[in-house]
Design a protein around this motif. Structure first.
Motif, PDB file in Angstrom:
ATOM      1  N   UNK A 105       1.957 -10.864   7.463  1.00  0.00           N
ATOM      2  CA  UNK A 105       3.009  -9.981   6.971  1.00  0.00           C
ATOM      3  C   UNK A 105       2.436  -8.612   6.614  1.00  0.00           C
ATOM      4  N   UNK A 106       3.219  -7.573   6.828  1.00  0.00           N
ATOM      5  CA  UNK A 106       2.958  -6.272   6.225  1.00  0.00           C
ATOM      6  C   UNK A 106       3.503  -6.314   4.797  1.00  0.00           C
ATOM      7  N   UNK A 107       2.751  -5.765   3.843  1.00  0.00           N
ATOM      8  CA  UNK A 107       3.140  -5.814   2.440  1.00  0.00           C
ATOM      9  C   UNK A 107       3.340  -4.410   1.895  1.00  0.00           C
ATOM     10  N   UNK A 108       4.412  -4.239   1.118  1.00  0.00           N
ATOM     11  CA  UNK A 108       4.725  -2.927   0.556  1.00  0.00           C
ATOM     12  C   UNK A 108       5.227  -3.087  -0.870  1.00  0.00           C
ATOM     13  N   UNK A 109       5.164  -1.992  -1.621  1.00  0.00           N
ATOM     14  CA  UNK A 109       5.718  -1.926  -2.978  1.00  0.00           C
ATOM     15  C   UNK A 109       6.728  -0.797  -3.014  1.00  0.00           C
ATOM     16  N   UNK A 110       7.895  -1.061  -3.603  1.00  0.00           N
ATOM     17  CA  UNK A 110       8.925  -0.048  -3.839  1.00  0.00           C
ATOM     18  C   UNK A 110       9.275  -0.130  -5.322  1.00  0.00           C
ATOM     19  N   UNK A 123      -5.362  -0.037  -9.256  1.00  0.00           N
ATOM     20  CA  UNK A 123      -6.813   0.016  -9.446  1.00  0.00           C
ATOM     21  C   UNK A 123      -7.281  -1.069 -10.402  1.00  0.00           C
ATOM     22  N   UNK A 124      -6.471  -1.339 -11.433  1.00  0.00           N
ATOM     23  CA  UNK A 124      -6.828  -2.382 -12.390  1.00  0.00           C
ATOM     24  C   UNK A 124      -6.880  -3.761 -11.763  1.00  0.00           C
ATOM     25  N   UNK A 128      -6.319  -1.225  -4.596  1.00  0.00           N
ATOM     26  CA  UNK A 128      -6.081   0.137  -4.106  1.00  0.00           C
ATOM     27  C   UNK A 128      -5.704   0.161  -2.624  1.00  0.00           C
ATOM     28  N   UNK A 129      -6.262  -0.756  -1.835  1.00  0.00           N
ATOM     29  CA  UNK A 129      -6.000  -0.778  -0.391  1.00  0.00           C
ATOM     30  C   UNK A 129      -5.334  -2.074   0.051  1.00  0.00           C
ATOM     31  N   UNK A 132       0.094  -2.239   2.463  1.00  0.00           N
ATOM     32  CA  UNK A 132       0.119  -1.329   3.603  1.00  0.00           C
ATOM     33  C   UNK A 132       0.704   0.024   3.227  1.00  0.00           C
ATOM     34  N   UNK A 133       1.703   0.015   2.338  1.00  0.00           N
ATOM     35  CA  UNK A 133       2.314   1.262   1.860  1.00  0.00           C
ATOM     36  C   UNK A 133       2.966   0.994   0.505  1.00  0.00           C
ATOM     37  N   UNK A 134       2.924   1.978  -0.361  1.00  0.00           N
ATOM     38  CA  UNK A 134       3.626   1.907  -1.645  1.00  0.00           C
ATOM     39  C   UNK A 134       4.442   3.177  -1.821  1.00  0.00           C
ATOM     40  N   UNK A 135       5.635   3.026  -2.406  1.00  0.00           N
ATOM     41  CA  UNK A 135       6.495   4.173  -2.668  1.00  0.00           C
ATOM     42  C   UNK A 135       6.947   4.127  -4.122  1.00  0.00           C
ATOM     43  N   UNK A 136       6.921   5.304  -4.759  1.00  0.00           N
ATOM     44  CA  UNK A 136       7.240   5.431  -6.181  1.00  0.00           C
ATOM     45  C   UNK A 136       8.409   6.383  -6.380  1.00  0.00           C
TER      46      UNK A 136
END
Length: 228
Positions: A105-110, A123-124, A128-129, A132-136
């Motif tokens: 799966x490709x994984x993302x955060x929205x 980072x905690x 960090x990597x 695949x993509x994060x959007x804020x």
């Protein structure tokens, strides 16, 4: 096999057990700004929105930009103090996410978090990597506007029907619906299941580990619609 190729996760209340800290920080900011308190149900009802939208909903009378900025600063300071010991991931989250990645799966955060806040918590976790993509919310439109989902799909080169949004607020589920995307309601986060059901998610989960079972990532079983 199920048709989903991209799994998109909300952060607070979905992956991370941070709801109580958000509620406490909003109350602390209100006290610092001499504003009347809001009850827990009202505060939980706006979790998922970007902070400017949160302030506008909870305190619509506070139109002065300087007071809004003061509220924001007090909130951030209080929340960061609480986060000196980072909020814990919900049980099973780390293992399940790694399983999803291993399954292809490709994984993302929205998220309604700001970019600095999300980068700090990623980072905690040493993530960090990882996604695949994060959007804020501070770099795109706030939920329930579907813009951040459109941006994630464009980056991944996928269609809405190939993606699934997983979240604990009506804003997550409304955003997915507006993007033409299926959703899964998280019943252990900010908002009660009876509220989330009104958005007609494909499925509801009471524990994060249930998501893998439903997706059939281990068995290849067909995804079925949630009825309830």
């Amino acid at each position: 096999m199920n048709r989903y190729e991209v799994l998109i996760f909300d952060w607070d209340g979905t992956l991370v057990d941070s709801i109580a800290r958000i509620v406490e920080s909003i109350r602390a900011a209100a006290r610092s700004c001499d504003l009347p308190p809001r009850d827990e149900v009202a505060i939980k009802g706006i979790i998922g929105l970007a902070l400017p939208e949160v302030i506008a909903v909870l305190y619509p009378q506070m139109a002065d930009a300087a007071r809004v900025e003061a509220f924001r600063q007090h909130y951030v300071e209080h929340y960061l103090a609480l986060e000196a010991q980072p909020s814990a991931l919900y049980p099973g989250v780390a293992q399940a996410l790694q399983g999803f990645r291993d399954a292809g799966y490709l994984l993302a955060v929205a998220t309604g978090k700001g970019r600095r806040g999300l980068d700090r918590v990623l980072a905690g976790q040493g993530w960090e990597d990882f996604f695949d993509i994060t959007r804020c919310a501070d770099e795109t439109a706030s939920k329930p506007d579907p813009l951040m989902l459109h941006e994630i799909l464009a980056y991944c080169g996928k269609r809405p029907e190939q993606a699934l949004m997983i979240g604990d607020s009506v804003f997550d589920l409304q955003m997915a619906h507006r993007a033409g995307m299926d959703s899964v309601a998280v019943a252990y986060g900010a908002q009660p299941l009876e509220v989330l059901r009104q958005c007609r998610p494909r499925m509801a989960i009471n524990r994060f580990a249930e998501l893998a079972s439903w997706l059939g990532s281990a068995t290849g079983s067909e995804v079925k619609a949630y009825v309830g």
